[in-house]
Design an enzyme around this catalytic site. Sequence first.
Site, mmCIF file in Angstrom:
data_model
loop_
_atom_site.group_PDB
_atom_site.id
_atom_site.type_symbol
_atom_site.label_atom_id
_atom_site.label_comp_id
_atom_site.label_asym_id
_atom_site.label_seq_id
_atom_site.Cartn_x
_atom_site.Cartn_y
_atom_site.Cartn_z
ATOM 1 N N SER A 95 0.812 -1.213 0.000
ATOM 2 C CA SER A 95 0.000 0.000 0.000
ATOM 3 C C SER A 95 0.844 1.260 0.000
ATOM 4 O O SER A 95 0.309 2.364 -0.129
ATOM 5 C CB SER A 95 -0.894 0.018 1.242
ATOM 6 O OG SER A 95 -0.092 -0.029 2.411
ATOM 7 N N THR A 140 2.412 2.150 2.676
ATOM 8 C CA THR A 140 2.268 2.673 4.031
ATOM 9 C C THR A 140 3.604 3.111 4.612
ATOM 10 O O THR A 140 3.696 4.137 5.291
ATOM 11 C CB THR A 140 1.621 1.613 4.940
ATOM 12 O OG1 THR A 140 0.311 1.313 4.442
ATOM 13 C CG2 THR A 140 1.518 2.099 6.374
ATOM 14 N N HIS A 158 2.495 16.152 15.474
ATOM 15 C CA HIS A 158 2.443 14.678 15.503
ATOM 16 C C HIS A 158 2.342 14.140 14.069
ATOM 17 O O HIS A 158 1.541 14.656 13.267
ATOM 18 C CB HIS A 158 1.244 14.206 16.319
ATOM 19 C CG HIS A 158 1.282 12.751 16.657
ATOM 20 N ND1 HIS A 158 0.910 11.771 15.779
ATOM 21 C CD2 HIS A 158 1.673 12.109 17.797
ATOM 22 C CE1 HIS A 158 1.045 10.586 16.343
ATOM 23 N NE2 HIS A 158 1.514 10.768 17.587
ATOM 24 N N ASN A 170 0.952 11.482 12.816
ATOM 25 C CA ASN A 170 -0.364 10.956 12.433
ATOM 26 C C ASN A 170 -1.477 11.962 12.668
ATOM 27 O O ASN A 170 -2.306 12.220 11.786
ATOM 28 C CB ASN A 170 -0.660 9.668 13.199
ATOM 29 C CG ASN A 170 0.313 8.562 12.859
ATOM 30 O OD1 ASN A 170 1.396 8.500 13.425
ATOM 31 N ND2 ASN A 170 -0.051 7.705 11.920
ATOM 32 N N SER A 208 -5.195 8.529 4.647
ATOM 33 C CA SER A 208 -4.736 7.175 4.916
ATOM 34 C C SER A 208 -3.684 6.846 3.870
ATOM 35 O O SER A 208 -3.723 7.380 2.763
ATOM 36 C CB SER A 208 -5.903 6.181 4.811
ATOM 37 O OG SER A 208 -5.434 4.845 4.728
ATOM 38 N N HIS A 262 7.353 -8.440 -46.222
ATOM 39 C CA HIS A 262 7.925 -9.745 -45.872
ATOM 40 C C HIS A 262 9.451 -9.749 -45.992
ATOM 41 O O HIS A 262 10.068 -10.791 -46.230
ATOM 42 C CB HIS A 262 7.353 -10.870 -46.749
ATOM 43 C CG HIS A 262 5.872 -11.006 -46.687
ATOM 44 N ND1 HIS A 262 5.227 -11.891 -45.866
ATOM 45 C CD2 HIS A 262 4.894 -10.330 -47.366
ATOM 46 C CE1 HIS A 262 3.929 -11.792 -46.029
ATOM 47 N NE2 HIS A 262 3.699 -10.839 -46.932
ATOM 48 N N SER A 275 33.775 -0.091 -33.628
ATOM 49 C CA SER A 275 34.463 -1.331 -33.294
ATOM 50 C C SER A 275 35.837 -1.020 -32.729
ATOM 51 O O SER A 275 36.484 -0.052 -33.137
ATOM 52 C CB SER A 275 34.614 -2.214 -34.541
ATOM 53 O OG SER A 275 35.426 -3.338 -34.262
ATOM 54 N N LYS A 319 34.506 1.258 -38.863
ATOM 55 C CA LYS A 319 33.158 0.704 -38.726
ATOM 56 C C LYS A 319 32.264 1.682 -37.972
ATOM 57 O O LYS A 319 32.658 2.259 -36.955
ATOM 58 C CB LYS A 319 33.214 -0.628 -37.972
ATOM 59 C CG LYS A 319 31.925 -1.441 -38.046
ATOM 60 C CD LYS A 319 32.170 -2.836 -37.482
ATOM 61 C CE LYS A 319 30.984 -3.745 -37.740
ATOM 62 N NZ LYS A 319 29.778 -3.325 -37.017
ATOM 63 N N VAL A 320 31.061 1.873 -38.473
ATOM 64 C CA VAL A 320 30.077 2.762 -37.839
ATOM 65 C C VAL A 320 28.820 1.953 -37.564
ATOM 66 O O VAL A 320 28.284 1.306 -38.467
ATOM 67 C CB VAL A 320 29.736 3.965 -38.747
ATOM 68 C CG1 VAL A 320 28.668 4.832 -38.095
ATOM 69 C CG2 VAL A 320 30.996 4.774 -39.039
ATOM 70 N N GLU A 375 19.966 1.320 -31.596
ATOM 71 C CA GLU A 375 20.158 0.207 -30.658
ATOM 72 C C GLU A 375 19.730 0.587 -29.247
ATOM 73 O O GLU A 375 19.152 -0.224 -28.511
ATOM 74 C CB GLU A 375 21.617 -0.241 -30.682
ATOM 75 C CG GLU A 375 21.990 -0.981 -31.968
ATOM 76 C CD GLU A 375 23.472 -1.268 -32.082
ATOM 77 O OE1 GLU A 375 24.229 -0.906 -31.155
ATOM 78 O OE2 GLU A 375 23.881 -1.870 -33.099
#
Length: 442
Positions: free
Chosen positions: A87, A89, A108, A110, A118, A167, A297, A303-304, A310
Amino acid sequence: MGVQETEQQLWGGETTKAVANFPVSGERVPVLVVRWLGRIKAAAARVNSDLGLLDADHAERVAAAADRVAEGEFDDQFPIDVFQTGSGTSTNTNANEVIATLAGEGVHPNDHVNMGQSSNDVFPSAVHLAALDTVSRDLLPALAQLEASLRAKADEFKDVVKSGRTHLMDAVPVTLGQEFSGYAAQVRLGARRVRGALPQVAQIPLGGTATGTGLNTHKEFAARVRAHLTDSSGIEIRAPEDPFEAQGNRDALVELSGALKVVAVSLTKIAGDLALMGSGPRTGIGEILLPELQKGSSIMPGKVNPVIPEVVLQVSAQVIGNDLAVTIGGMQGQFELNVRVPLIARNLLESIRLLASVARIFAEKCIDGIQVNEEGCHLSAESTLAAATALNPYVGYDKATEIVKEAARSGRLLREVADEMGVDENTYNEAMDLRKMAQGNL
């Protein structure tokens, strides 16, 4: 104000017990929930004073302390693990103790800080408002930025003809602009779905107290607190359609999480397509050039990699996983209360934060810098055998099929095979206008 370290320990004994009871993940309740608890309790103190239930001195001190919590000044004073009593709490009690300590002598936790509340209504209310706030102020603007970037590219690439693909196989020509227009629409519709869930999220259970009956709270309390919060935040906060519905389940948060999942699915499609279109440079599709952000890499020179797509794919997977956790949490309420609220809060708010961040990064570090590979697009448009579909009205399906099969077998161009099979040049040129073909009947 950001997070600060507070030398004094402001929480009390119940918080200490909860810290000892739940050494689970080391991950705390999201700070946005804590800060919204502060906002709610500040508003509650002021309303209880207006209603004559809390004396002005106590109310002023409680509200001032709660305002400081809402500003993030005491984020470090909320040490309880997010995987705690279902909950919330423990965290509500934590807030009551911290605010009471800050408010000073005679306050206090509470009787004064928690007056009219609540854990069962105030904690889920804080979760709803944290989600509503961050979606409105962060996620939706980020999605709007991403959509605008995609629309700009759709316009830039509107005349670039390339092969369509279905496809994962060659299909009739389309324009690169048409593809980007579709991506922009996915993001726009995703944002619309998210926005459509917000009116339900804005309905908070505050005022229901323990079971939805409103026991121990003034009948005007909830409406007045909502009005205070709406005025101070600029976010429209609503009464529940039914207090027992609002108390007993977290369906609105499940709905919002589902909309976030759809956005993640859309981003997965878009990022995956861009990575494929940018693949190569010599042995892939090579229709677009993604921005070169870093070396791809540690061993292969030059390399790219599609690093931003990603990241988008990984974030999307996390959001989809989070949605499953939220869904299970939403399923497990019993009777008058759902007791998986911390689980729901943790995963929902993470999804919102991740999607907002990655949408901006996607727009700024990837989409805005994409360039077209004119040669690659022209080659794919000229090479797709499916373009022969446009010959059907001129030579018939069977004759067009013969042309395609021979072109595929021999590796020759459609134009050359069609000429060999008796299709005159004018007919072929009229049928095989690739740009006109891509426009279809639009």
